[in-house]
Design an enzyme around this catalytic site. Structure first.
Site, mmCIF file in Angstrom:
data_model
loop_
_atom_site.group_PDB
_atom_site.id
_atom_site.type_symbol
_atom_site.label_atom_id
_atom_site.label_comp_id
_atom_site.label_asym_id
_atom_site.label_seq_id
_atom_site.Cartn_x
_atom_site.Cartn_y
_atom_site.Cartn_z
ATOM 1 N N PRO A 1 -3.942 -0.144 19.154
ATOM 2 C CA PRO A 1 -2.987 -0.196 17.928
ATOM 3 C C PRO A 1 -3.571 0.801 16.458
ATOM 4 O O PRO A 1 -2.758 0.325 15.013
ATOM 5 C CB PRO A 1 -4.392 -1.224 17.840
ATOM 6 N N LYS B 1 1.737 -0.160 14.873
ATOM 7 C CA LYS B 1 3.168 -0.355 15.372
ATOM 8 C C LYS B 1 3.807 -1.737 16.155
ATOM 9 O O LYS B 1 4.549 -2.529 16.551
ATOM 10 C CB LYS B 1 3.787 0.546 16.930
ATOM 11 N N HIS C 1 1.243 -1.302 -0.630
ATOM 12 C CA HIS C 1 0.282 -0.243 0.362
ATOM 13 C C HIS C 1 0.970 1.488 0.202
ATOM 14 O O HIS C 1 1.799 1.426 0.969
ATOM 15 C CB HIS C 1 -0.944 -0.155 1.206
ATOM 16 N N TYR D 1 -8.260 5.195 7.771
ATOM 17 C CA TYR D 1 -8.981 5.627 9.452
ATOM 18 C C TYR D 1 -10.234 7.160 9.124
ATOM 19 O O TYR D 1 -9.925 7.886 8.371
ATOM 20 C CB TYR D 1 -8.009 6.399 9.771
ATOM 21 N N TYR E 1 4.747 6.165 10.323
ATOM 22 C CA TYR E 1 3.688 4.962 10.111
ATOM 23 C C TYR E 1 4.508 4.119 9.173
ATOM 24 O O TYR E 1 4.091 2.779 9.350
ATOM 25 C CB TYR E 1 2.397 5.671 8.862
HETATM 26 P P1 RFL Z 1 1.947 -12.152 20.739
HETATM 27 O O1 RFL Z 1 1.692 -12.555 19.750
HETATM 28 O O2 RFL Z 1 1.099 -12.358 22.329
HETATM 29 O O3 RFL Z 1 3.177 -13.621 21.754
HETATM 30 C C1 RFL Z 1 3.138 -14.152 22.864
HETATM 31 C C2 RFL Z 1 3.347 -15.983 22.798
HETATM 32 O O4 RFL Z 1 3.318 -16.237 24.069
HETATM 33 C C3 RFL Z 1 2.975 -17.571 24.708
HETATM 34 N N1 RFL Z 1 2.628 -17.357 26.365
HETATM 35 C C4 RFL Z 1 3.356 -18.218 27.701
HETATM 36 N N2 RFL Z 1 3.775 -20.042 26.483
HETATM 37 C C5 RFL Z 1 4.313 -20.204 27.237
HETATM 38 N N3 RFL Z 1 4.401 -20.599 28.304
HETATM 39 C C6 RFL Z 1 4.040 -19.070 29.342
HETATM 40 N N4 RFL Z 1 3.220 -19.413 30.524
HETATM 41 C C7 RFL Z 1 2.670 -18.527 28.778
HETATM 42 N N5 RFL Z 1 2.153 -16.994 28.341
HETATM 43 C C8 RFL Z 1 1.852 -16.723 27.322
HETATM 44 C C9 RFL Z 1 0.873 -16.340 24.166
HETATM 45 O O5 RFL Z 1 0.127 -17.886 24.245
HETATM 46 C C10 RFL Z 1 1.752 -16.649 23.055
HETATM 47 O O6 RFL Z 1 1.269 -16.892 21.710
HETATM 48 O O7 RFL Z 1 3.656 -11.196 21.569
HETATM 49 P P2 RFL Z 1 4.598 -11.136 20.418
HETATM 50 O O8 RFL Z 1 5.746 -12.062 19.993
HETATM 51 O O9 RFL Z 1 4.945 -10.068 21.567
HETATM 52 O O10 RFL Z 1 4.033 -10.273 19.581
HETATM 53 C C11 RFL Z 1 3.464 -9.090 19.846
HETATM 54 C C12 RFL Z 1 2.030 -8.898 18.924
HETATM 55 O O11 RFL Z 1 1.078 -9.750 18.771
HETATM 56 C C13 RFL Z 1 0.747 -7.389 19.364
HETATM 57 O O12 RFL Z 1 2.241 -6.337 19.406
HETATM 58 C C14 RFL Z 1 1.083 -7.436 17.708
HETATM 59 O O13 RFL Z 1 -0.128 -8.178 17.559
HETATM 60 C C15 RFL Z 1 -0.023 -5.432 17.740
HETATM 61 N N6 RFL Z 1 -1.276 -5.042 16.994
HETATM 62 C C16 RFL Z 1 -0.731 -4.839 15.624
HETATM 63 N N7 RFL Z 1 1.045 -4.224 15.186
HETATM 64 C C17 RFL Z 1 1.129 -3.815 14.660
HETATM 65 O O14 RFL Z 1 2.225 -3.930 14.001
HETATM 66 N N8 RFL Z 1 0.550 -3.434 13.237
HETATM 67 C C18 RFL Z 1 -1.068 -3.951 13.474
HETATM 68 O O15 RFL Z 1 -1.594 -3.272 12.805
HETATM 69 C C19 RFL Z 1 -1.376 -4.417 14.669
HETATM 70 N N9 RFL Z 1 -2.667 -4.410 14.901
HETATM 71 C C20 RFL Z 1 -2.398 -5.757 17.349
HETATM 72 C C21 RFL Z 1 -3.648 -4.922 16.228
HETATM 73 C C22 RFL Z 1 -3.159 -6.225 18.075
HETATM 74 C C23 RFL Z 1 -4.089 -6.475 18.161
HETATM 75 N N10 RFL Z 1 -5.237 -6.973 19.122
HETATM 76 C C24 RFL Z 1 -5.731 -8.100 19.688
HETATM 77 C C25 RFL Z 1 -4.178 -6.973 20.631
HETATM 78 C C26 RFL Z 1 -5.177 -5.188 16.369
HETATM 79 C C27 RFL Z 1 -5.025 -5.462 17.488
HETATM 80 C C28 RFL Z 1 -6.949 -5.658 17.434
HETATM 81 C C1 PHB Z 2 -5.005 -4.450 10.494
HETATM 82 O O1 PHB Z 2 -5.185 -4.177 9.464
HETATM 83 O O2 PHB Z 2 -5.366 -5.341 11.464
HETATM 84 C C2 PHB Z 2 -4.549 -2.736 11.189
HETATM 85 C C3 PHB Z 2 -4.653 -2.056 10.571
HETATM 86 C C4 PHB Z 2 -4.605 -0.651 10.979
HETATM 87 C C5 PHB Z 2 -3.822 -0.760 12.551
HETATM 88 C C6 PHB Z 2 -4.511 -1.801 13.034
HETATM 89 C C7 PHB Z 2 -4.620 -2.809 12.445
HETATM 90 O O3 PHB Z 2 -3.652 0.184 13.250
#
Ligand code: RFL
Ligand code: PHB
Length: 393
Positions: free
Chosen positions: A296, A300, A75, A204, A387
């Site tokens: 989110p 990041k 994009h 957005y 971004y």
């Molecule tokens: P994770 O992915 O949470 O992985 C942690 C893992 O550890 C496991 N765990 C254990 N395993 C063994 N023993 C234990 N005691 C344990 N305790 C926990 C868990 O089951 C899990 O599998 O962390 P990590 O690797 O640091 O990754 C971080 C990302 O997941 C997170 O920052 C992103 O998803 C945030 N996020 C976004 N980030 C972006 O860069 N771009 C985005 O567009 C974006 N959109 C989002 C998001 C997060 C969202 N939610 C649901 C929080 C949108 C949403 C809605």
């Molecule tokens: C997504 O596609 O899940 C998404 C995109 C942009 C954001 C957060 C989540 O800022």
């Protein structure tokens, strides 16, 4: 109790833990990854979607980016909607031709798991780290509990990549780590829908009724979010109500409807910021969500998690192979500088795009801020840089 030794014990098979294991493996350093959930669960968990320019390049250079390059959507801009009018932020024009890649986090996770399994390096699913002992010994260890019973895994280092509710940071004696935290007065209701995206770029939207975000995963899957009150539950949101609200908030004079389809995943996430500092306690390191959460809106979270282990892997290799501690000693400070910058940007995006439920003065200031993005090229350029590439600046 059975006991196993490795060089690096990694807790968690999210993006951070899996990429760290992969980078270590490429340098000939052994690790064991322990994940509490099943493989199916982590491969289906719908979360982030936006990968920054520098992080996408790094995944490719690390040998785990080929499917992302083939299937990810590149994009060159995002749309900002204010009061029913669309404005494009031309990311690539504003920032050296660089673009973002829209590619689901669960796809990154699938690619990393496939690489790990192909390498034969240990990755245990359905295995929970119940305690971490990093305090009393040069050889830190964890206790892992699974259907086969309990075992101890020890190593030169333990890395907590265990997400926001992890055991790693909780195992550090109180008073050592400082926790900075902010809660925002909104949550995001997110859905994944079998509907072709009605737009080519992310939208957005700031609407008087609340925030909305139009994103996507593929030519047939849309990912949409609504800003909702923190006390709302999914029970209050029927499919009809979700589509109605998205339609109202995202409508413009030209486009009054959005394409709808079966909702195949839904969830509500509270918006918060957390920073844990330092990201190291002796031979225990923290990476990713285990050390920091961003709201989110700036997209990041995953990028920061991957950027942490991009620094951590060579630091661990230098220590284990060459007994050179300098990179490890610099790890926490270097990450935290980037993390605070990401907190600043994510806060800026969040406040600018979510109408505050009660503070009218705040709303006036935030709308003025958004108008700056629309009207001033310098402001738009700063937004584009952050971004597209904050984690590599
Ligand atoms: P994770 O992915 O949470 O992985 C942690 C893992 O550890 C496991 N765990 C254990 N395993 C063994 N023993 C234990 N005691 C344990 N305790 C926990 C868990 O089951 C899990 O599998 O962390 P990590 O690797 O640091 O990754 C971080 C990302 O997941 C997170 O920052 C992103 O998803 C945030 N996020 C976004 N980030 C972006 O860069 N771009 C985005 O567009 C974006 N959109 C989002 C998001 C997060 C969202 N939610 C649901 C929080 C949108 C949403 C809605
Ligand atoms: C997504 O596609 O899940 C998404 C995109 C942009 C954001 C957060 C989540 O800022």
């Amino acid at each position: 109790m059975e006991s196993v030794r490795t060089q690096v014990v990694i807790i968690g098979a999210g993006p951070a833990g899996l990429l760290l294991g992969h980078l270590l493996e490429r340098e000939g350093v052994d690790s064991v990854i322990v994940e509490t959930r099943s493989r199916e669960y982590v491969e289906q968990r719908v979360r982030a979607g936006v990968i920054e320019y520098g992080i996408a390049n790094f995944l490719e250079e690390s040998g785990v980016g080929s499917r992302m390059r083939a299937e990810g959507l590149v994009h060159h801009g995002i749309e900002i909607r204010l009061d029913g009018v669309s404005h494009r932020v031309a990311l690539s024009e504003l920032y050296d031709g660089h673009a973002i890649t829209v590619y689901g986090q669960q796809e990154v996770v699938k690619d990393l798991i496939a690489a790990r399994i192909a390498s034969g390096a240990p990755l245990y699913f359905d295995a929970t780290v119940t305690s971490v002992d990093a305090q009393t010994t040069d050889e830190p260890s964890v206790v892992v509990s699974s259907n086969d019973g309990d075992r101890v895994i020890s190593g030169g280092y333990v890395v907590g990549c265990d997400g926001s509710h992890g055991v790693a940071s909780a195992s550090v004696p109180s008073g050592v780590l400082r926790r900075y935290e902010r809660l925002y007065p909104f949550s995001w209701l997110g859905i994944l829908a079998e509907a072709p995206p009605a737009t080519e770029e992310l939208i957005y939207c700031r609407h008087p009724r609340g925030f909305a975000l139009y994103s996507m995963r593929s030519p047939t899957l849309s990912r949409l979010y609504l800003g909702v009150n923190p006390d709302e539950s999914l029970n209050e949101w029927s499919d009809e109500r979700i589509w109605e609200e998205l339609t109202v908030r995202l409508a413009t004079k030209q486009v009054v409807t959005i394409s709808q389809g079966a909702i195949i995943e839904r969830g509500i996430t509270p918006m918060r910021s957390v920073v844990v500092a330092p990201m190291r306690f002796g031979r225990l390191l923290l990476a990713g969500d285990a050390a920091h959460i961003v709201p989110p809106t700036g997209a990041k979270g995953m990028n920061l998690a991957l950027a942490d282990v991009r620094l951590l892997a060579p630091a661990l290799v230098a220590s284990l192979r060459d007994h050179d501690e300098r990179l490890l000693d610099a790890y926490s400070d270097e990450c935290l500088r980037r993390v605070w910058r990401a907190e600043e940007f994510s806060t800026y995006m969040t406040q600018m795009l979510h109408p505050h439920p009660s503070a009218e003065f705040e709303n006036g200031v935030q709308t003025a801020r958004l108008r700056q993005v629309i009207e001033s090229e310098d402001t738009a350029r700063a937004l584009a840089r952050n971004y597209v590439n904050l984690s590599s600046l």
